[in-house]
Scaffold this motif. Structure first.
Motif, PDB file in Angstrom:
ATOM      1  N   HIS A  53       0.833  -1.204   0.000  1.00 57.65           N
ATOM      2  CA  HIS A  53       0.000   0.000   0.000  1.00 57.65           C
ATOM      3  C   HIS A  53       0.870   1.256   0.000  1.00 57.65           C
ATOM      4  N   HIS A  57       1.332   4.259  -2.942  1.00 58.09           N
ATOM      5  CA  HIS A  57       1.272   5.707  -2.732  1.00 58.09           C
ATOM      6  C   HIS A  57       2.537   6.387  -3.259  1.00 58.09           C
ATOM      7  N   GLN A 115      -1.301  10.123   3.117  1.00 56.25           N
ATOM      8  CA  GLN A 115      -1.601   9.216   4.234  1.00 56.25           C
ATOM      9  C   GLN A 115      -2.460   9.962   5.251  1.00 56.25           C
ATOM     10  N   CYS A 120      -7.037   8.887   1.564  1.00 52.30           N
ATOM     11  CA  CYS A 120      -6.744   7.449   1.527  1.00 52.30           C
ATOM     12  C   CYS A 120      -7.861   6.677   2.226  1.00 52.30           C
ATOM     13  N   TYR A 123      -5.915   4.763   5.596  1.00 51.97           N
ATOM     14  CA  TYR A 123      -4.699   5.542   5.864  1.00 51.97           C
ATOM     15  C   TYR A 123      -3.829   4.973   6.983  1.00 51.97           C
TER      16      TYR A 123
END
Length: 150
Positions: A53, A57, A115, A120, A123
């Motif tokens: 993840h 990002h 984040q 998100c 997050y």
């Protein structure tokens, strides 16, 4: 079932690799290419959710800086890498070079982009150190376009 990735014999590939999966043409002649960006060996290892993840990002911006025309970058459900779709028909070598440059940037990152609960959907599920570890490991091995084992 006509799912491209299901036609790949996952027992006959050697990661890490970049594979051009397919090129599709739109009604007006537009081309869209899908790539398999494989980080770990299928059925032997997977990227943990928090690490993949965070890589998503980080690469969402850095890879777009390195390679024009990216439509989407998504983690694979098996968590062995990512699928990337792009406008046009870039060469695999250009994708490998862009991916390598983007992952080299990960080493210097001190915060995870987007984040937060606004940008998100999960997050709290992030691990920057694990993402850096994954980037170092795959860069040490190096990506190739020769993914089939003889």
């Amino acid at each position: 079932m006509k799912v491209e990735s299901f036609s790949l014999d996952h027992t006959k590939v050697r990661a890490p690799f970049v594979r051009k999966c397919c090129v599709q043409s739109g009604e007006h002649g537009d081309k869209v290419t899908k790539f398999d960006l494989r980080f770990t060996q299928p059925n032997e290892a997977e990227l943990e959710s928090a690490g993949i993840h965070t890589l998503e990002h980080l690469m969402a911006g850095d890879l777009r800086d390195e390679l024009p025309g990216i439509i989407d970058l998504s983690p694979m459900g098996c968590r062995t890498g990512f699928y990337m779709t792009v406008w046009g028909e870039p060469e695999v070598g250009d994708v490998i070079a862009a991916l390598t440059r983007a992952l080299e940037k990960v080493a210097g990152v001190t915060e995870i982009p987007a984040q937060n609960p606004i940008q998100c959907g999960n997050y709290r599920l992030h691990d920057l150190e694990l993402a850096k570890q994954y980037a170092r490991e795959v860069l040490a091995k190096g990506f190739t376009d020769k993914f089939l084992v003889e």
